[in-house]
Design an enzyme around this catalytic site. Structure first.
Site, short mmCIF file in Angstrom:
data_model
loop_
_atom_site.label_atom_id
_atom_site.label_comp_id
_atom_site.label_asym_id
_atom_site.label_seq_id
_atom_site.Cartn_x
_atom_site.Cartn_y
_atom_site.Cartn_z
N ASP A 123 -43.96 -13.70 -51.78
CA ASP A 123 -43.57 -12.77 -52.82
C ASP A 123 -43.00 -11.55 -52.12
O ASP A 123 -43.75 -10.76 -51.52
CB ASP A 123 -44.77 -12.38 -53.69
CG ASP A 123 -44.44 -11.35 -54.76
OD1 ASP A 123 -43.27 -10.91 -54.84
OD2 ASP A 123 -45.35 -10.97 -55.52
N VAL A 124 -41.68 -11.38 -52.15
CA VAL A 124 -41.05 -10.32 -51.37
C VAL A 124 -41.44 -8.93 -51.86
O VAL A 124 -41.26 -7.95 -51.14
CB VAL A 124 -39.51 -10.46 -51.36
CG1 VAL A 124 -39.07 -11.74 -50.68
CG2 VAL A 124 -38.93 -10.33 -52.76
N ASN A 136 -32.17 -13.10 -49.14
CA ASN A 136 -31.44 -13.69 -50.26
C ASN A 136 -32.18 -13.56 -51.59
O ASN A 136 -31.55 -13.59 -52.65
CB ASN A 136 -31.17 -15.17 -49.96
CG ASN A 136 -30.65 -15.92 -51.15
OD1 ASN A 136 -29.51 -15.72 -51.58
ND2 ASN A 136 -31.48 -16.79 -51.72
N TYR A 140 -29.12 -3.95 -61.53
CA TYR A 140 -28.58 -4.88 -60.54
C TYR A 140 -27.54 -4.19 -59.66
O TYR A 140 -27.58 -4.30 -58.43
CB TYR A 140 -27.96 -6.10 -61.25
CG TYR A 140 -27.58 -7.21 -60.30
CD1 TYR A 140 -28.55 -8.09 -59.81
CD2 TYR A 140 -26.27 -7.39 -59.89
CE1 TYR A 140 -28.22 -9.12 -58.94
CE2 TYR A 140 -25.92 -8.42 -59.03
CZ TYR A 140 -26.89 -9.27 -58.55
OH TYR A 140 -26.55 -10.28 -57.69
N LYS A 153 -27.75 -3.42 -55.57
CA LYS A 153 -26.81 -3.99 -54.61
C LYS A 153 -26.02 -2.90 -53.87
O LYS A 153 -25.67 -3.07 -52.69
CB LYS A 153 -25.88 -4.97 -55.32
CG LYS A 153 -26.59 -6.21 -55.84
CD LYS A 153 -27.35 -6.94 -54.74
CE LYS A 153 -28.00 -8.23 -55.23
NZ LYS A 153 -28.69 -8.96 -54.16
#
Length: 249
Positions: free
Chosen positions: A57-58, A84, A152, A156
């Site tokens: 779980d990042v 990723n 999002y 990014k």
């Protein structure tokens, strides 16, 4: 002895495609993610010894620390990290966005990448030979947002800053860091473009996609470069030729 690569979000989509391409150029690949069943199905697509699955779980510092301790104990080193793992929420105007949705995207896409990068740098600095490579999955959204995509897009854009900072801080330790910005790959997320996405002028239009294998090949190209060579940003190139990013409308 084969090099060791860690791919987060490795159970499907871009992560799995990248893992297959990395295995094709000689890496032993660690596929990491939350869904152990999906990871097991992914590993079954590799030749024996090419890939292993690890739960991760990042967003959890404890989960990340446990994985990297396992990598150090099992493999002794890490040569490549492909950050990723990511998620998104439904596109909504910024004034209607729930804070919980904002945090969900930022915690996975940005904090998750930071936690894995931090752990990878620590390991790469102390291993012998020293160094390695980190590749971040950015997005065309790191350059140009879609309507109603604040979390999002913000995540990014921030990945680009993380990429550049890591590349700078890693220089003295032979750690290269680059970013690949992908537009509309044929994955569960990317295929939404085929059903139509909102354009800057508000109308809905279908958008083309590229085979996810092209993205995997691009990641493998970056990973296969000599240690003294880096692609800082593979930007706006890994996308469908007819994607409506270039132009005005």
């Amino acid at each position: 002895m084969s090099k060791i690569a860690l791919v987060t979000g490795g159970g499907s989509g871009i992560g799995l495609s990248a893992a297959k391409s990395l295995a094709g150029i000689g890496f032993t690949v660690i596929l990491a993610g939350r869904n152990t069943e999906k990871l097991a199905q992914a590993v079954a697509q590799f030749a024996p010894g090419q890939a292993v699955a690890r739960q991760l779980d990042v967003t959890s510092p404890q989960s990340v620390a446990a994985l990297f301790a396992d990598i150090q104990e099992t493999f002794g080193r890490l040569d490549l990290l492909f950050n990723n793992a990511g998620n998104n929420v439904k596109d909504v105007p910024i004034d209607e966005l729930a804070v919980e949705d904002w945090l969900s995207v930022i915690n996975t896409n940005l904090t998750g990448a930071f936690l894995c990068t931090q752990a990878a740098v620590k390991l790469m600095k102390q291993q012998s030979p020293q160094g390695g490579r980190i590749i971040n999955n950015g997005s065309v959204s790191a350059l140009s947002p879609r309507p109603n995509s604040a979390p999002y897009t913000a995540s990014k854009h921030a990945i680009t800053g993380l990429t550049k900072s890591t590349a700078l801080d890693g220089r003295a330790f032979n750690i290269a860091c680059g970013q690949i910005d992908v537009g509309n790959a044929a994955t569960d997320m990317g295929n939404k473009a085929l059903a139509g996405r909102m354009q800057a002028d508000g109308h809905i239009a279908e958008e083309p996609v590229i085979a996810v294998e092209r993205v995997g090949e691009a990641v493998a190209f970056m990973a296969g470069l000599p240690p003294g060579t880096n692609v800082l940003t593979m930007t706006m190139t890994v996308m469908a030729s007819a994607m409506p990013l270039v132009g005005r409308g």
